[in-house]
Design a protein around this motif. Structure first.
Motif, PDB file in Angstrom:
ATOM      1  N   UNK A  46      43.624  48.058  45.530  1.00  0.00           N
ATOM      2  CA  UNK A  46      42.735  48.422  46.504  1.00  0.00           C
ATOM      3  C   UNK A  46      43.233  49.646  47.431  1.00  0.00           C
ATOM      4  N   UNK A  47      44.368  49.649  47.947  1.00  0.00           N
ATOM      5  CA  UNK A  47      45.344  50.625  48.989  1.00  0.00           C
ATOM      6  C   UNK A  47      44.956  51.956  47.708  1.00  0.00           C
ATOM      7  N   UNK A  48      45.109  51.874  46.575  1.00  0.00           N
ATOM      8  CA  UNK A  48      45.374  52.826  45.588  1.00  0.00           C
ATOM      9  C   UNK A  48      43.795  53.618  45.656  1.00  0.00           C
ATOM     10  N   UNK A  49      42.920  52.881  45.683  1.00  0.00           N
ATOM     11  CA  UNK A  49      41.593  53.236  45.522  1.00  0.00           C
ATOM     12  C   UNK A  49      41.032  54.018  46.727  1.00  0.00           C
ATOM     13  N   UNK A  50      41.802  53.670  47.984  1.00  0.00           N
ATOM     14  CA  UNK A  50      41.477  54.333  49.126  1.00  0.00           C
ATOM     15  C   UNK A  50      42.281  55.543  49.153  1.00  0.00           C
ATOM     16  N   UNK A  51      43.529  55.405  49.064  1.00  0.00           N
ATOM     17  CA  UNK A  51      44.415  56.607  49.252  1.00  0.00           C
ATOM     18  C   UNK A  51      44.195  57.638  48.201  1.00  0.00           C
ATOM     19  N   UNK A  52      43.612  57.259  47.037  1.00  0.00           N
ATOM     20  CA  UNK A  52      43.855  58.324  45.848  1.00  0.00           C
ATOM     21  C   UNK A  52      42.336  58.832  45.673  1.00  0.00           C
ATOM     22  N   UNK A  53      41.443  58.201  46.048  1.00  0.00           N
ATOM     23  CA  UNK A  53      40.006  58.433  45.460  1.00  0.00           C
ATOM     24  C   UNK A  53      39.161  58.951  46.913  1.00  0.00           C
ATOM     25  N   UNK A  54      38.947  57.613  47.547  1.00  0.00           N
ATOM     26  CA  UNK A  54      37.965  57.564  48.664  1.00  0.00           C
ATOM     27  C   UNK A  54      38.337  58.597  49.882  1.00  0.00           C
ATOM     28  N   UNK A  55      39.792  58.496  50.404  1.00  0.00           N
ATOM     29  CA  UNK A  55      39.856  59.765  51.597  1.00  0.00           C
ATOM     30  C   UNK A  55      40.269  61.010  51.181  1.00  0.00           C
ATOM     31  N   UNK A  56      40.748  61.297  50.074  1.00  0.00           N
ATOM     32  CA  UNK A  56      40.885  62.449  49.680  1.00  0.00           C
ATOM     33  C   UNK A  56      39.521  63.221  49.398  1.00  0.00           C
ATOM     34  N   UNK A  57      38.581  62.396  48.616  1.00  0.00           N
ATOM     35  CA  UNK A  57      37.208  62.946  48.342  1.00  0.00           C
ATOM     36  C   UNK A  57      36.604  63.186  49.760  1.00  0.00           C
ATOM     37  N   UNK A  58      36.545  62.452  50.798  1.00  0.00           N
ATOM     38  CA  UNK A  58      36.048  62.891  51.951  1.00  0.00           C
ATOM     39  C   UNK A  58      36.601  63.834  52.858  1.00  0.00           C
ATOM     40  N   UNK A 235      46.897  54.422  40.134  1.00  0.00           N
ATOM     41  CA  UNK A 235      47.110  55.878  40.106  1.00  0.00           C
ATOM     42  C   UNK A 235      47.175  56.676  38.523  1.00  0.00           C
ATOM     43  N   UNK A 236      47.759  55.708  37.817  1.00  0.00           N
ATOM     44  CA  UNK A 236      47.793  56.189  36.248  1.00  0.00           C
ATOM     45  C   UNK A 236      46.307  56.185  35.742  1.00  0.00           C
ATOM     46  N   UNK A 237      45.596  55.185  35.902  1.00  0.00           N
ATOM     47  CA  UNK A 237      44.367  54.999  35.513  1.00  0.00           C
ATOM     48  C   UNK A 237      43.418  56.359  36.020  1.00  0.00           C
ATOM     49  N   UNK A 238      43.564  56.438  37.521  1.00  0.00           N
ATOM     50  CA  UNK A 238      42.769  57.384  37.944  1.00  0.00           C
ATOM     51  C   UNK A 238      43.178  58.722  37.522  1.00  0.00           C
ATOM     52  N   UNK A 239      44.506  59.103  37.256  1.00  0.00           N
ATOM     53  CA  UNK A 239      44.867  60.359  36.547  1.00  0.00           C
ATOM     54  C   UNK A 239      44.190  60.480  35.404  1.00  0.00           C
ATOM     55  N   UNK A 240      44.326  59.235  34.362  1.00  0.00           N
ATOM     56  CA  UNK A 240      43.900  59.230  33.124  1.00  0.00           C
ATOM     57  C   UNK A 240      42.505  59.772  32.929  1.00  0.00           C
ATOM     58  N   UNK A 241      41.722  58.914  33.757  1.00  0.00           N
ATOM     59  CA  UNK A 241      40.344  59.419  33.736  1.00  0.00           C
ATOM     60  C   UNK A 241      39.825  60.587  34.404  1.00  0.00           C
ATOM     61  N   UNK A 242      40.778  60.986  35.525  1.00  0.00           N
ATOM     62  CA  UNK A 242      40.357  62.450  35.967  1.00  0.00           C
ATOM     63  C   UNK A 242      40.661  63.576  34.822  1.00  0.00           C
ATOM     64  N   UNK A 243      41.615  63.234  34.227  1.00  0.00           N
ATOM     65  CA  UNK A 243      41.686  64.339  33.023  1.00  0.00           C
ATOM     66  C   UNK A 243      40.525  64.385  31.902  1.00  0.00           C
ATOM     67  N   UNK A 244      40.202  62.983  31.552  1.00  0.00           N
ATOM     68  CA  UNK A 244      39.224  62.827  30.615  1.00  0.00           C
ATOM     69  C   UNK A 244      37.817  63.151  31.137  1.00  0.00           C
ATOM     70  N   UNK A 245      37.652  63.146  32.434  1.00  0.00           N
ATOM     71  CA  UNK A 245      36.395  63.651  33.171  1.00  0.00           C
ATOM     72  C   UNK A 245      36.413  64.971  33.796  1.00  0.00           C
ATOM     73  N   UNK A 248      33.421  67.623  33.805  1.00  0.00           N
ATOM     74  CA  UNK A 248      32.251  67.262  34.609  1.00  0.00           C
ATOM     75  C   UNK A 248      32.608  67.145  36.072  1.00  0.00           C
ATOM     76  N   UNK A 249      33.612  66.753  36.506  1.00  0.00           N
ATOM     77  CA  UNK A 249      34.134  66.593  37.819  1.00  0.00           C
ATOM     78  C   UNK A 249      34.099  68.144  38.450  1.00  0.00           C
ATOM     79  N   UNK A 250      34.708  68.906  37.800  1.00  0.00           N
ATOM     80  CA  UNK A 250      34.872  70.347  38.091  1.00  0.00           C
ATOM     81  C   UNK A 250      33.563  70.913  38.440  1.00  0.00           C
ATOM     82  N   UNK A 251      32.508  70.806  37.356  1.00  0.00           N
ATOM     83  CA  UNK A 251      31.446  71.254  37.523  1.00  0.00           C
ATOM     84  C   UNK A 251      30.655  70.835  38.952  1.00  0.00           C
TER      85      UNK A 251
END
Length: 267
Positions: A46-58, A235-245, A248-251
């Motif tokens: 959960x802390x990883x979700x906040x630190x790696x995805x939610x707050x940086x996105x904001x 962090x590993x799951x996020x990095x792997x999915x970010x690479x795979x997606x 789309x994310x960049x677009x």
């Protein structure tokens, strides 16, 4: 309509992760030490979700003071919900009180998961995929802990299974509500919502999951390792999915309006 089904499918994943963890506890062996480790791992995720995805996105899209206010609002919302649960269970029998405390707390948590996925879907489908994957990882040990606690309190098996099956509905309902409300909302509102959810999840991880872990069994070095492992896994799951997606994310990010770019630079 296709996006609707994507959101619905992603929203069901955390609930089914919770259900799967509950079934492992229902038909497998549970111990206080396993419960402690599972909850520490869930907290790290959960802390990883906040630190790696939610707050940086904001941070990339709105001013810092908006993030601070939204984060505080989300944290206070969780505290208020917890206080309401405490008042609802005052004066009831120990078994009934404990059972409904657990049920409502997990329902609130899964509702937060749904809001996060629905809000993320309104921002970018790829973001929602990463968030859903992270919550599946976190909800599996949470589901395990719920059913393990209910077993310890001698709640009948039929009711334990019914409780587990009901959880995906909370996540699905809140995700669809968030998606419908935010899909056409201004971009700033979407990222303020993500920041508020970050506050809610942070308080849940620190005050609820870790407290329950400490109550189950005294911490050890292995507990800390489980927390670190949970964060690292996400962090590993996020990095792997970010690479795979990534395409789309960049677009989606390249469609940011000039006013948003200017606001980000000013912040």
């Amino acid at each position: 309509m296709n996006e609707f089904w994507i959101v619905a499918g992603l929203a069901l994943l955390p609930g089914f992760g919770n259900l799967a963890g509950g079934m492992v506890a229902e038909f497998g062996r549970t111990t206080p030490r396993l419960l402690n480790l599972a909850l520490h791992a869930a907290s790290g995720i959960v802390i990883g979700v906040v630190a790696i995805e939610l707050i940086p996105e904001a941070l990339n899209n709105i001013a810092g003071w908006w993030i601070a206010l939204a984060f505080a609002s989300g944290g206070l919302l969780y505290v208020g919900a917890e206080a309401m649960i405490d008042r609802m269970t005052v004066g009831k029998g120990r078994g009934s009180s404990a059972m409904w405390m657990i049920y409502v707390a997990v329902a609130v948590d899964l509702s937060g998961d749904g809001l996060m996925i629905g809000s993320g879907s309104a921002v970018a489908t790829s973001l929602a995929v990463v968030l859903a994957a992270g919550q599946v990882l976190a909800d599996f040990p949470e589901g395990y802990s719920v059913v393990a606690n209910l077993r310890e309190k001698n709640v009948p098996r039929r009711l334990r299974i019914a409780v587990s099956i009901s959880f995906p509905l909370y996540c699905l309902g809140m995700a669809l509500v968030a998606w419908f409300l935010l899909q056409n909302a201004p971009e700033e509102i979407k990222y303020v919502t993500l920041s508020a959810i970050a506050g809610l999840l942070s308080v849940a991880a620190v005050e609820e999951m870790l407290k329950e872990a400490h109550d189950a069994k005294a911490d050890s070095r292995t507990s800390a390792i489980a927390f670190v492992a949970g964060f690292t896994l996400f962090a590993l799951v996020s990095a792997g999915l970010a690479t795979a997606l990534g395409t789309e994310r960049n677009l989606e990010q390249s469609s940011t309006s000039p006013s948003q770019v200017q606001q980000t630079e000013n912040s």
